[in-house]
Design an enzyme around this catalytic site. Sequence first.
Site, PDB file in Angstrom:
ATOM      1  N   GLU A 199       4.359  -3.038  -2.842  1.00  0.00           N
ATOM      2  CA  GLU A 199       3.316  -4.001  -3.206  1.00  0.00           C
ATOM      3  C   GLU A 199       2.483  -4.392  -1.991  1.00  0.00           C
ATOM      4  OE1 GLU A 199       2.814  -8.626  -4.423  1.00  0.00           O
ATOM      5  OE2 GLU A 199       4.594  -7.614  -5.209  1.00  0.00           O
ATOM      6  N   SER A 201      13.400  -6.409  -4.160  1.00  0.00           N
ATOM      7  CA  SER A 201      13.168  -7.555  -3.281  1.00  0.00           C
ATOM      8  C   SER A 201      13.533  -8.867  -3.950  1.00  0.00           C
ATOM      9  CB  SER A 201      11.698  -7.577  -2.849  1.00  0.00           C
ATOM     10  OG  SER A 201      11.408  -8.724  -2.080  1.00  0.00           O
ATOM     11  N   CYS A 203      10.888  -9.572 -16.425  1.00  0.00           N
ATOM     12  CA  CYS A 203       9.718 -10.444 -16.545  1.00  0.00           C
ATOM     13  C   CYS A 203       8.657  -9.703 -17.365  1.00  0.00           C
ATOM     14  CB  CYS A 203       9.174 -10.810 -15.169  1.00  0.00           C
ATOM     15  SG  CYS A 203       8.583  -9.372 -14.237  1.00  0.00           S
ATOM     16  N   SER A 208      13.623  -7.090 -12.377  1.00  0.00           N
ATOM     17  CA  SER A 208      13.541  -5.668 -12.737  1.00  0.00           C
ATOM     18  C   SER A 208      14.855  -5.125 -13.287  1.00  0.00           C
ATOM     19  CB  SER A 208      13.112  -4.844 -11.509  1.00  0.00           C
ATOM     20  OG  SER A 208      13.959  -5.111 -10.407  1.00  0.00           O
TER      21      SER A 208
END
Length: 319
Positions: free
Chosen positions: A133, A230, A19, A273
């Site tokens: 995060e 995740s 992304c 990722s």
Amino acid sequence: MNALGLEKKVVLAEPRSFCAGVRRAISIIELALEKYGAPVYVRKEIVHNHYVVRLLERRGAIFVDSEEDVPESAICVFSAHGVSPQVRRNAELRSLDVIDATCPLVAKVHQQAKRFAREKRTLLLVGHEGHEEVEGTYGHAPDRTVIVETVSDAERLDLPPDTPVAYLTQTTLSVDETKDIIDVLDRRFSNLLGPGTDDICYASQNRQDAVKAVVPRSDLVLVVGSRNSSNSIRMVEVAQRLGTPAHLVPDVTEFQEEWLEGVGTIGVSAGASAPEILVDQLLEKLAEFGYEDIEIERVAEENIVFHPPARLTDDPRHA
């Protein structure tokens, strides 16, 4: 068509792989190495993918668990997952030259957390405890934040129904994953605020939507991504919830031939990722077993670009 009468093919999901936030984070390390030379220290994994981390290590990046492990005055890159204010204070005390690779979408969540705290609201942070995060967001309002991982957690919150509350979500989750929890919060609390719909991480949602699109056509779904990613794990779970066998493939060496028994069509995607090269390697492996025909299932176009800091590009437009 083989001897078993199976028409073998691959349905390749789009969007998949990197992304904009991941691309920006990786480019920050590459640009820092070009501009300042090795070593460049990075707090935590820049993104949750072991292939990317090893590649950057070979180029001169040194990954550490804590800012305390970085030599004083050295360059220190904060990962895409963001950090707490305490980490920033620690870095300042050590005179570290910080380059911030926090994803802009995560940084936006941090700003919202601070705003809700200023408004004296109890912040309900929907996410996985221990995820980097979540730790970073929690650190912006630790005295006012409660982590909510499940619907059961939401039901058990020991707060009066008129408590001023707000919720934020871990960006690697999606609207679908958080809906049931948010429904409970909305039912339980009369004074509830949340982020706007434009604050949902587009990448996590798009990749899960793409998996949903390939599932009806697939006998098996394979998602390329690391075990600590995740968003990659969530993509596997999406396929499984819809009734299709699915597996996480950290890299092609962990592909298992027995998964292919009785399988005609394979859906393939990759977490935000995971680099495209790992997808290419998986497709090459599948071709060895006769899955050479590839079709594309596209659910969205992604044209977002997040620029690196101006100090690395000498371009004021990227400030």
